[in-house]
Design a protein around this motif. Structure first.
Motif, mmCIF file in Angstrom:
data_model
loop_
_atom_site.group_PDB
_atom_site.id
_atom_site.type_symbol
_atom_site.label_atom_id
_atom_site.label_comp_id
_atom_site.label_asym_id
_atom_site.label_seq_id
_atom_site.Cartn_x
_atom_site.Cartn_y
_atom_site.Cartn_z
ATOM 1 N N LEU A 192 0.835 -1.197 0.000
ATOM 2 C CA LEU A 192 0.000 0.000 0.000
ATOM 3 C C LEU A 192 0.873 1.251 0.000
ATOM 4 C CD1 LEU A 192 -3.037 0.374 0.061
ATOM 5 C CD2 LEU A 192 -2.830 0.935 2.483
ATOM 6 N N ARG A 224 2.418 1.808 -3.248
ATOM 7 C CA ARG A 224 1.520 2.316 -4.277
ATOM 8 C C ARG A 224 1.292 3.812 -4.113
ATOM 9 N NH1 ARG A 224 -2.921 -2.119 -4.633
ATOM 10 N NH2 ARG A 224 -2.236 -2.040 -2.544
ATOM 11 N N PHE A 225 1.269 4.270 -2.853
ATOM 12 C CA PHE A 225 1.027 5.696 -2.634
ATOM 13 C C PHE A 225 2.292 6.521 -2.874
ATOM 14 C CE2 PHE A 225 -2.876 4.462 -0.467
ATOM 15 C CZ PHE A 225 -3.715 5.469 -0.873
ATOM 16 N N PRO A 271 5.415 6.385 -6.958
ATOM 17 C CA PRO A 271 5.585 7.354 -8.047
ATOM 18 C C PRO A 271 6.320 8.611 -7.593
ATOM 19 C CG PRO A 271 3.352 6.502 -8.009
ATOM 20 C CD PRO A 271 4.023 5.983 -6.777
ATOM 21 N N LEU A 272 6.042 9.068 -6.357
ATOM 22 C CA LEU A 272 6.729 10.261 -5.855
ATOM 23 C C LEU A 272 8.225 10.008 -5.760
ATOM 24 C CD1 LEU A 272 4.444 11.618 -3.018
ATOM 25 C CD2 LEU A 272 5.074 12.744 -5.144
ATOM 26 N N HIS A 316 11.376 -8.644 -2.994
ATOM 27 C CA HIS A 316 11.574 -9.978 -3.554
ATOM 28 C C HIS A 316 12.241 -10.948 -2.597
ATOM 29 C CE1 HIS A 316 11.244 -7.674 -7.492
ATOM 30 N NE2 HIS A 316 10.183 -8.430 -7.370
ATOM 31 N N LEU A 351 -8.267 1.074 -3.975
ATOM 32 C CA LEU A 351 -6.922 1.015 -3.395
ATOM 33 C C LEU A 351 -5.997 0.113 -4.201
ATOM 34 C CD1 LEU A 351 -7.399 0.975 0.459
ATOM 35 C CD2 LEU A 351 -6.589 2.801 -1.014
ATOM 36 N N GLY A 382 -3.068 1.316 -9.070
ATOM 37 C CA GLY A 382 -1.787 1.986 -8.871
ATOM 38 C C GLY A 382 -1.804 3.469 -9.187
ATOM 39 N N CYS A 393 -3.693 5.602 -6.611
ATOM 40 C CA CYS A 393 -2.980 5.748 -5.344
ATOM 41 C C CYS A 393 -1.810 6.707 -5.497
ATOM 42 C CB CYS A 393 -2.461 4.395 -4.861
ATOM 43 S SG CYS A 393 -3.762 3.344 -4.245
ATOM 44 N N GLY A 394 -1.092 6.590 -6.621
ATOM 45 C CA GLY A 394 0.030 7.490 -6.858
ATOM 46 C C GLY A 394 -0.428 8.935 -6.876
ATOM 47 N N ALA A 395 -1.552 9.179 -7.579
ATOM 48 C CA ALA A 395 -2.079 10.543 -7.659
ATOM 49 C C ALA A 395 -2.494 11.018 -6.275
ATOM 50 C CB ALA A 395 -3.271 10.583 -8.615
ATOM 51 N N LEU A 396 -3.117 10.109 -5.497
ATOM 52 C CA LEU A 396 -3.528 10.478 -4.139
ATOM 53 C C LEU A 396 -2.313 10.836 -3.293
ATOM 54 C CD1 LEU A 396 -6.365 7.989 -3.135
ATOM 55 C CD2 LEU A 396 -6.480 10.470 -3.358
ATOM 56 N N GLY A 397 -1.242 10.020 -3.441
ATOM 57 C CA GLY A 397 -0.027 10.292 -2.678
ATOM 58 C C GLY A 397 0.536 11.657 -3.022
ATOM 59 N N ALA A 398 0.594 11.968 -4.322
ATOM 60 C CA ALA A 398 1.133 13.258 -4.748
ATOM 61 C C ALA A 398 0.247 14.391 -4.232
ATOM 62 C CB ALA A 398 1.226 13.308 -6.268
ATOM 63 N N TYR A 455 11.549 12.095 -15.423
ATOM 64 C CA TYR A 455 10.620 10.994 -15.175
ATOM 65 C C TYR A 455 10.107 10.434 -16.495
ATOM 66 C CZ TYR A 455 6.773 8.607 -12.758
ATOM 67 O OH TYR A 455 5.917 7.676 -12.252
ATOM 68 N N ARG A 496 15.537 -16.116 -12.020
ATOM 69 C CA ARG A 496 15.448 -15.705 -10.628
ATOM 70 C C ARG A 496 14.536 -16.655 -9.925
ATOM 71 N NH1 ARG A 496 14.439 -9.616 -9.452
ATOM 72 N NH2 ARG A 496 13.137 -9.913 -11.213
#
Ligand SMILES: Nc1ncnc2c1ncn2[C@@H]1O[C@H](COP(=O)(O)OP(=O)(O)OP(=O)(O)O)[C@@H](O)[C@H]1O
Ligand SMILES: [Mg+2]
Lengths: 266, 265, 264
Positions: A98, A101-102, A105-106, A155, B7, B10, B13-18, B240, B265
């Motif tokens: 979780l 995922r949040f 990207p940042l 991993h 949730l 992906g 959630c990334g947008a929410l985090g930003a 990016y 692997r």
């Protein structure tokens, strides 16, 4: 994969170095260009700069005793802090889908900002000095460590985690004895990448905003058109880089001995 | 149930985090936790960033940095890949140059900027030369490493069918080294940007334009931090996206490679 | 001690799903050694992982000492089928064995002593300072067994624990298991491919059908104690039980067309 012995491990592998030095000496003498002094001139200038002090201080000069430790100290401080922060956050990110995922990207965005751009930012935020430089190094090099640690922690062999769970290891023990060792090879890969980056940032931060350090000395030599001094400082930086690399590889080989050997047999 | 599904997405959630980060940043400014004179507010920086996108001066700086970066990277590939193949296929050459490289490589590339400032009269040439020098190392090393990983059985298969060394190089060595080269180029792209901007910083306005020059010039203004953070945001966006493109291209072109290493692997 | 009722599990969903457990009922009394046999891929490991709390089963219930299993119960140890991957390559053999003992709150000398004792039991007292990947497959398997024995669990789960050791060592380990069980009052659930072995060590032999697995046979082994490798295997009761288990494992199908590895 055939485990061929690397040629560099044979004795006498260093013979090209004196050959290259001799060639360099002859070429620069023949050219007579003041911008490219011959190596002998550079070496004698290096001796003069750093090794012409009193005997009771091991012949080290004031410059050698102030500039070099100042630079190396800032480099190691920034890098070690980045290692601590990056590994901790990276493992948290790798173990929590979780969170990753949040914040993933940042983190990737932050990694993409070219670290020299941090320079004007921290110069405006802090005064010129060690605090500014350590911050530049820390924020510049933490990302590769963080991303690699997260990758490593993600991993972990599921059977290792199940074994730990079956024997009822506590959360802390699982993290310390299973997740961290599994992630360690990746953590080290990140640390190695960031070590050379830290060296670059140390130099550039001293070139732009500093009153001491090797980079400052380099700029000083350039401003006074002391080209043997410029090249001598660059040679010193190369030697420092070599020394850091060698020390790091030795530490890695010791700490990850199980990893290399375990991978060879399977 | 719906919350769970959301949730799992992906990008959301990334947008929410930003958004969360920007919100916290703005809130810290508004509540006085961080004084706007010390660190500008999110809203100020974002509106400044939007303004920069339409600012001709800033855009020409971006174009000039990216231009040098692209030319430098192309030259790097043109120089470092053949050099890597030569060194990787002729063991004598590697033995001769290896130790010298081991001493050259750890020299932090930006340390060469001061002597280069003396040597070059044209600052664009200087920027590109330094980019090529610094970016060549990862490409060279990855190429040589990739050549070592080429499956000897694949080469022998081709040789057994009577193909010559050139065909082996073209049909086996090059394709199986390509993923390593690509990874090296991706690393080199980041290094090239670092060196390019560093050169601009140190050469300053005397050396043409670029993001680094823009930042120096903005440094004098009263709202310098807003400009700096906004420009760094754009640089981050560019980095990016370009990294994303590299990864995407690698994944498409070398699907066979990733599939195999994943199995291994 | 252990009550398994109507346990079902399906891996995945949709067309690619696999129905592994089709309602398994089993109860194990305190101090019993129950062997589970069944064709390869029928779901034996799945059953064991549900008991260990490592897998949340699709349906049914597992009660351990009267309480439903949620997470891994305390006082339980597992010898995994994939023994080499379940040892930690970054730790020495002795550290691998003594690691779980931290949970028991033992201090360092006591842990080391217990690890050495367990390694001695499996004949590896010399190997403590080595790393797992420096040992042969059979030795690694014995380390995994030693780790479980050192832990002295109330319930020991073993998934084909003697799979890759030579015949002599295998017999020694079988006898060791019987001895340890007698000394420390352990309850043991042992999964095996080998019908002879199941009859030799077991108090009971439980036979599972092919997927989806259900219990098709539950035989009490009433052979004279203590068991002894030569005498027990000659005992008429042993021969009869072996044949009975073999028939159950083969199932109702004509044997000639479907030889199962167990009977080879
Ligand atoms: N993680 C998984 N995802 C999907 N299917 C699985 C998974 N694990 C096991 N299976 C399937 O479930 C079935 C039962 O697996 P299980 O490992 O329990 O068999 P087993 O009886 O232990 O076999 P063996 O005697 O060979 O060890 C197998 O057919 C296997 O393909
Ligand atoms: Mg199994």
């Amino acid at each position: 994969m055939n485990p061929a012995k690397p040629p560099s491990k044979r004795p006498g592998w260093l013979w090209p170095v004196p050959v290259a030095l001799a060639g360099w000496e002859l070429a620069t003498r023949a050219a007579g260009d003041l911008s490219f002094p011959p190596p002998t001139t550079i070496f004698s200038r290096m001796r003069e700069m750093w090794l012409s002090g009193p005997a009771d201080r091991l012949w080290l000069t004031d410059a050698a005793l102030t500039d070099i430790p100042a630079s190396v100290g800032r480099l190691l401080a920034g890098w070690a802090l980045a290692g601590l922060v990056g590994t901790t956050l990276g493992i948290a990110l790798g173990r929590s889908p979780l969170l990753s995922r949040f914040l993933g990207p940042l983190v990737h965005f932050a990694r993409a900002v070219p670290p020299p751009l941090l320079l004007p930012f921290f110069m405006a935020l802090f005064a010129i000095g060690a605090r500014m430089q350590i911050n530049v190094i820390l924020f510049g090099v933490v990302w590769p460590i963080l991303i690699n640690s997260a990758e490593g922690a993600r991993h972990v062999d599921p059977l290792h985690l199940e074994t730990a769970a079956a024997f009822g290891l506590s959360r802390g023990q699982r993290l310390l004895r299973v997740v961290l060792p599994s992630a360690l090879p990746k953590v080290f890969a990140g640390l190695r990448l960031s070590l050379s980056l830290a060296l670059i940032l140390m130099v550039i931060s001293e070139l732009v905003g500093s009153v001491d350090g090797i980079g400052f000395q380099l700029l000083d030599a350039q401003r006074s058109y002391d080209l043997p001094g410029v090249w001598g400082t660059i040679v010193l930086l190369g030697l420092l880089g070599c020394a850091f690399n060698a020390a790091f590889l030795a530490a890695e080989r010791r700490i990850l001995s199980w990893h290399r050997a375990a991978n060879q047999t399977t | 149930m719906i919350a769970r599904r959301l949730l799992d997405s992906g990008p959301l959630c990334g947008a929410l985090g930003a958004a969360g980060l920007v919100g916290a940043w703005e809130a810290a400014g508004r509540t006085g936790f961080i004084s706007p004179t010390v660190f500008p507010r999110a809203s100020a920086v974002l509106s400044r960033a939007a303004g920069l996108a339409a600012d001709a001066g800033f855009l020409s700086c971006v174009v000039s940095t990216l231009g040098a970066w692209a030319i430098g990277l192309l030259l790097t590939v043109a120089v470092a890949v053949p050099a890597g193949f030569l060194l990787g296929t002729l063991p004598g050459l590697e033995r001769a140059f290896g130790p010298v490289f081991e001493f050259l490589r750890p020299i932090p590339s930006v340390a060469l900027i001061p002597p280069a400032l003396v040597l070059f009269s044209d600052k664009v040439d200087m920027k590109i030369t330094l980019i090529v020098y610094a970016a060549s190392w990862p490409v060279l090393i990855n190429t040589m490493y990739g050549l070592k990983e080429v499956d000897p059985l694949a080469k022998e298969t081709l040789r057994a069918f009577g193909f010559g060394p050139a065909a082996v190089l073209w049909r086996v060595s090059l394709p199986s080294t390509a993923p390593f080269i690509a990874a090296g180029v991706r690393l080199a792209a980041a290094v090239a940007l670092i060196v390019g901007i560093s050169v601009e910083f140190l050469a300053g306005g005397a050396g043409g334009s670029g993001i680094g020059v823009f930042l120096i010039e903005a440094g004098g203004a009263t709202d310098a931090l807003e400009y700096i953070v906004a420009a760094a945001l754009w640089a981050g966006v560019i980095g990016y996206l370009s990294n994303g493109l590299f990864v995407l291209a690698e994944r498409r072109a070398f699907r066979w490679h990733t599939a195999r290493t994943e199995v291994a692997r | 001690m252990l009550e398994i009722s109507n346990l079902t599990h399906t891996y995945g969903s949709g067309p690619g799903s696999h129905h592994a457990l089709g309602g398994v009922d089993l109860s194990v009394a305190e101090g019993e050694l129950v062997c589970i046999v069944g064709p390869s891929g029928c779901g034996k490991s799945t059953l064991l992982r549900s008991v260990a709390g490592l897998l949340r089963p699709g349906g049914g219930e597992v009660l351990f000492n009267g309480a439903p299993v949620a997470g891994t119960p305390k006082d339980l140890a597992v010898v995994f089928q994939d023994y080499s991957r379940s040892l930690f390559p970054w730790m020495s053999v002795a550290d691998n064995v003594s690691l779980p003992l931290r949970r028991k709150g033992l201090d360092r000398p006591r842990r080391e002593e217990a690890a050495l004792e367990a390694l001695t039991q499996v004949g590896l007292e010399e190997a403590g300072a080595k790393y797992p990947w420096q040992l042969s497959g059979g030795m690694q398997q014995r380390v995994a067994i030693a780790r479980a024995l050192a832990y002295r669990p109330a319930l020991l789960l073993m998934d084909e624990p003697f799979g890759s050791v030579d015949a002599q060592t295998r017999e020694d380990l079988e006898d060791l298991t019987l001895r340890v069980r007698g000394h420390h009052a352990m309850t043991i659930l042992l999964i095996t491919h080998d019908i002879d072995e199941s009859v030799y060590v077991g108090d009971r032999v439980v036979v599972l059908s092919g997927a989806p697995a259900t219990v098709v046979g539950d035989l009490r082994v009433d052979l004279p104690e203590p068991r002894e490798q030569i005498a027990t295997r000659e005992h008429p009761g042993f021969v009869r039980l072996r044949a009975e288990v073999g028939r159950l494992v083969r199932g109702p199908r004509p044997a000639a067309q479907h030889p199962t590895p167990e009977t080879v």
